[in-house]
Design a protein around this motif. Structure first.
Motif, PDB file in Angstrom:
ATOM      1  N   UNK A 170      70.128 -43.349   7.756  1.00 52.15           N
ATOM      2  CA  UNK A 170      70.593 -43.809   6.452  1.00 52.15           C
ATOM      3  C   UNK A 170      69.423 -44.280   5.593  1.00 52.15           C
ATOM      4  N   UNK A 171      68.473 -45.007   6.197  1.00 49.54           N
ATOM      5  CA  UNK A 171      67.308 -45.487   5.450  1.00 49.54           C
ATOM      6  C   UNK A 171      66.421 -44.328   4.992  1.00 49.54           C
ATOM      7  N   UNK A 172      66.288 -43.300   5.847  1.00 49.44           N
ATOM      8  CA  UNK A 172      65.502 -42.119   5.470  1.00 49.44           C
ATOM      9  C   UNK A 172      66.168 -41.400   4.302  1.00 49.44           C
ATOM     10  N   UNK A 173      67.485 -41.331   4.348  1.00 49.63           N
ATOM     11  CA  UNK A 173      68.239 -40.707   3.263  1.00 49.63           C
ATOM     12  C   UNK A 173      68.019 -41.472   1.949  1.00 49.63           C
ATOM     13  N   UNK A 174      67.955 -42.801   2.034  1.00 49.48           N
ATOM     14  CA  UNK A 174      67.720 -43.620   0.844  1.00 49.48           C
ATOM     15  C   UNK A 174      66.317 -43.393   0.279  1.00 49.48           C
ATOM     16  N   UNK A 175      65.314 -43.289   1.155  1.00 50.02           N
ATOM     17  CA  UNK A 175      63.960 -43.012   0.679  1.00 50.02           C
ATOM     18  C   UNK A 175      63.897 -41.654  -0.003  1.00 50.02           C
ATOM     19  N   UNK A 176      64.584 -40.664   0.568  1.00 50.61           N
ATOM     20  CA  UNK A 176      64.627 -39.347  -0.068  1.00 50.61           C
ATOM     21  C   UNK A 176      65.244 -39.442  -1.455  1.00 50.61           C
ATOM     22  N   UNK A 177      66.297 -40.245  -1.581  1.00 53.40           N
ATOM     23  CA  UNK A 177      66.962 -40.386  -2.876  1.00 53.40           C
ATOM     24  C   UNK A 177      66.020 -41.021  -3.901  1.00 53.40           C
ATOM     25  N   UNK A 178      65.255 -42.034  -3.471  1.00 52.31           N
ATOM     26  CA  UNK A 178      64.303 -42.686  -4.376  1.00 52.31           C
ATOM     27  C   UNK A 178      63.279 -41.682  -4.896  1.00 52.31           C
ATOM     28  N   UNK A 179      62.813 -40.793  -4.002  1.00 51.25           N
ATOM     29  CA  UNK A 179      61.786 -39.826  -4.398  1.00 51.25           C
ATOM     30  C   UNK A 179      62.362 -38.613  -5.133  1.00 51.25           C
ATOM     31  N   UNK A 180      63.523 -38.128  -4.682  1.00 50.38           N
ATOM     32  CA  UNK A 180      64.045 -36.860  -5.192  1.00 50.38           C
ATOM     33  C   UNK A 180      65.064 -36.994  -6.321  1.00 50.38           C
ATOM     34  N   UNK A 181      65.771 -38.116  -6.372  1.00 45.93           N
ATOM     35  CA  UNK A 181      66.787 -38.314  -7.408  1.00 45.93           C
ATOM     36  C   UNK A 181      66.728 -39.762  -7.876  1.00 45.93           C
ATOM     37  N   UNK A 193      57.376 -50.671  -6.877  1.00 41.58           N
ATOM     38  CA  UNK A 193      57.130 -50.723  -5.443  1.00 41.58           C
ATOM     39  C   UNK A 193      56.504 -49.429  -4.957  1.00 41.58           C
ATOM     40  N   UNK A 194      56.044 -49.432  -3.719  1.00 38.24           N
ATOM     41  CA  UNK A 194      55.460 -48.244  -3.103  1.00 38.24           C
ATOM     42  C   UNK A 194      56.349 -47.853  -1.935  1.00 38.24           C
ATOM     43  N   UNK A 195      56.988 -46.687  -2.030  1.00 34.73           N
ATOM     44  CA  UNK A 195      57.937 -46.247  -1.014  1.00 34.73           C
ATOM     45  C   UNK A 195      57.388 -45.031  -0.268  1.00 34.73           C
ATOM     46  N   UNK A 196      57.373 -45.133   1.062  1.00 34.89           N
ATOM     47  CA  UNK A 196      56.895 -44.031   1.883  1.00 34.89           C
ATOM     48  C   UNK A 196      57.891 -42.884   1.862  1.00 34.89           C
ATOM     49  N   UNK A 197      57.412 -41.683   2.157  1.00 33.08           N
ATOM     50  CA  UNK A 197      58.314 -40.588   2.487  1.00 33.08           C
ATOM     51  C   UNK A 197      58.792 -40.826   3.922  1.00 33.08           C
ATOM     52  N   UNK A 198      60.000 -40.418   4.273  1.00 33.67           N
ATOM     53  CA  UNK A 198      60.505 -40.683   5.625  1.00 33.67           C
ATOM     54  C   UNK A 198      59.540 -40.275   6.734  1.00 33.67           C
ATOM     55  N   UNK A 205      64.737 -39.374  13.442  1.00 36.57           N
ATOM     56  CA  UNK A 205      65.354 -39.835  12.201  1.00 36.57           C
ATOM     57  C   UNK A 205      64.590 -39.397  10.955  1.00 36.57           C
ATOM     58  N   UNK A 206      63.282 -39.158  11.087  1.00 41.20           N
ATOM     59  CA  UNK A 206      62.462 -38.879   9.911  1.00 41.20           C
ATOM     60  C   UNK A 206      62.001 -37.433   9.798  1.00 41.20           C
ATOM     61  N   UNK A 207      62.355 -36.595  10.771  1.00 40.81           N
ATOM     62  CA  UNK A 207      61.926 -35.207  10.698  1.00 40.81           C
ATOM     63  C   UNK A 207      62.639 -34.509   9.557  1.00 40.81           C
ATOM     64  N   UNK A 208      61.932 -33.634   8.817  1.00 44.98           N
ATOM     65  CA  UNK A 208      62.525 -32.943   7.663  1.00 44.98           C
ATOM     66  C   UNK A 208      63.773 -32.161   8.038  1.00 44.98           C
TER      67      UNK A 208
END
Length: 349
Positions: free
Chosen positions: A248-259, A285-290, A346-349
């Motif tokens: 779920x957290x990885x999905x949120x990071x993707x959303x921050x970067x992609x949408x 803030x600085x957000x990592x990619x998953x 959890x973080x693999x593409x």
């Protein structure tokens, strides 16, 4: 106000701990059992812009784990979250790296593990001086009233900024206030400056000036982060929860970067601000990619903990130098507190 733990500070901590222990005894805690025979995940969250708020707003964890009751409780600082962990009333939490370093050190020695990097502090945490305070640099803080939540990343960064500028912290009137109390004190004119994070920081900047941000201190070797931590006992008792939480957290990071618009809308709802305001705050803030979570710089891989352990060790040693804690844990103990197992899944593409 004294920086060390005086009688009033200890009494306050004891009262808070006593209250939390009473709650636990009444069935509101207990290693995720919910007190009613069901399974409960007790999550401590903080109201700062992050993927954690997106996960909460979207209800992704609840959907992924329908067999659990997910209980979100808002906390105002990492110090209060540490107290909750000591009381056994929290299972998972969003907490800053400085309070984690303190929590893993004596006398707290909290049995929790770092499972995620929510964000790296940038311009979303800063020292800001009130207009008219005559403060234009960190050196000008001597003799001034400066508020920050003690034992937080902001407290750590404030001490680091004073140290870097050659200012003796004992000559600054440091006040231990939570973010909402800082805003009230600022409005009354009771404080001259504060080191605090978003969204409170954004409100204060309307009538103040940023002197230094955590982004600048990070570049100077004193980075701070917001981390996900989990009780070791809870991880062992409920091995199905962390993979779902990380996904779920990885999905949120993707959303921050992609949408970013969708991410801003969710964060805005949680903070009670407009999507535009939330988007502006997220950009600070600085957000990592998953996939970066498993990088050698951050959590690393099983059997080979990443550089995050060194970051925590550096923070703990600095806290010792500042007489905030008595001794820093050894680096191996901190590496043991980095939970990289299952991370790659959890973080693999």
């Amino acid at each position: 106000m004294p920086r060390s733990r005086g009688p009033l500070r200890i009494a306050s901590l004891a009262a808070a701990l006593g209250s939390l222990l009473a709650m636990t005894a009444c069935g509101q805690g207990g290693s995720g059992d919910g007190g009613d025979g069901g399974k409960t995940i007790r999550i401590a969250y903080q109201a700062f812009p992050s993927g954690d708020l997106i996960v909460k707003e979207k209800g992704w964890l609840e959907k992924a784990l329908p067999g659990y009751r997910v209980k979100w409780t808002k906390f105002d600082s990492g110090a209060s979250i540490n107290t909750a962990f000591v009381a056994g009333s929290v299972d998972l939490a969003a907490i800053g790296s400085s309070p984690v370093a303190r929590g893993l050190s004596a006398p707290l020695n909290i049995p929790y593990e770092v499972t995620w990097v929510l964000d790296v502090a940038g311009d979303n945490e800063a020292l800001v001086a009130r207009n008219g305070s005559t403060i234009s640099s960190v050196k000008d803080l001597e003799g001034k009233k400066v508020a920050t939540p003690f034992s937080s990343t902001s407290h750590y960064s404030l001490l680091a900024a004073l140290d870097r500028a050659g200012v003796d912290a004992s000559k600054v009137q440091l006040l231990d206030l939570e973010p909402q109390d800082i805003l009230a004190a600022w409005t009354r004119g009771d404080i001259d400056a504060t080191y605090v994070w978003l969204p409170t920081l954004e409100e204060l900047k309307k009538t103040g000036k940023v002197i230094v941000s955590s982004r600048e201190l990070a570049a100077d070797g004193k980075p701070t982060l917001d981390l996900g931590v989990a009780s070791t006992a809870f991880l062992k008792a409920h091995p199905d929860v962390l993979p779902a939480w990380r996904t779920a957290q990885a999905r949120a990071l993707d959303l921050i970067h992609d949408d970013p618009d969708a991410a801003s809308a969710s964060v805005g709802k949680q903070l009670g601000i407009s999507p535009a305001e939330a988007g502006s705050q997220l950009k600070q803030g600085i957000f990592l990619k998953p996939a970066e979570q498993a990088d050698a710089k951050w959590l690393g891989t099983p059997g080979k903990p990443g550089g995050l352990a060194d970051n925590l060790h550096s923070a703990a040693r600095f806290l010792v130098d500042q007489k905030q804690i008595d001794a820093a844990p050894d680096i191996e103990a901190l590496r043991g507190a980095i939970h990289a197992e299952g991370l790659s899944d959890a973080v693999s593409p």
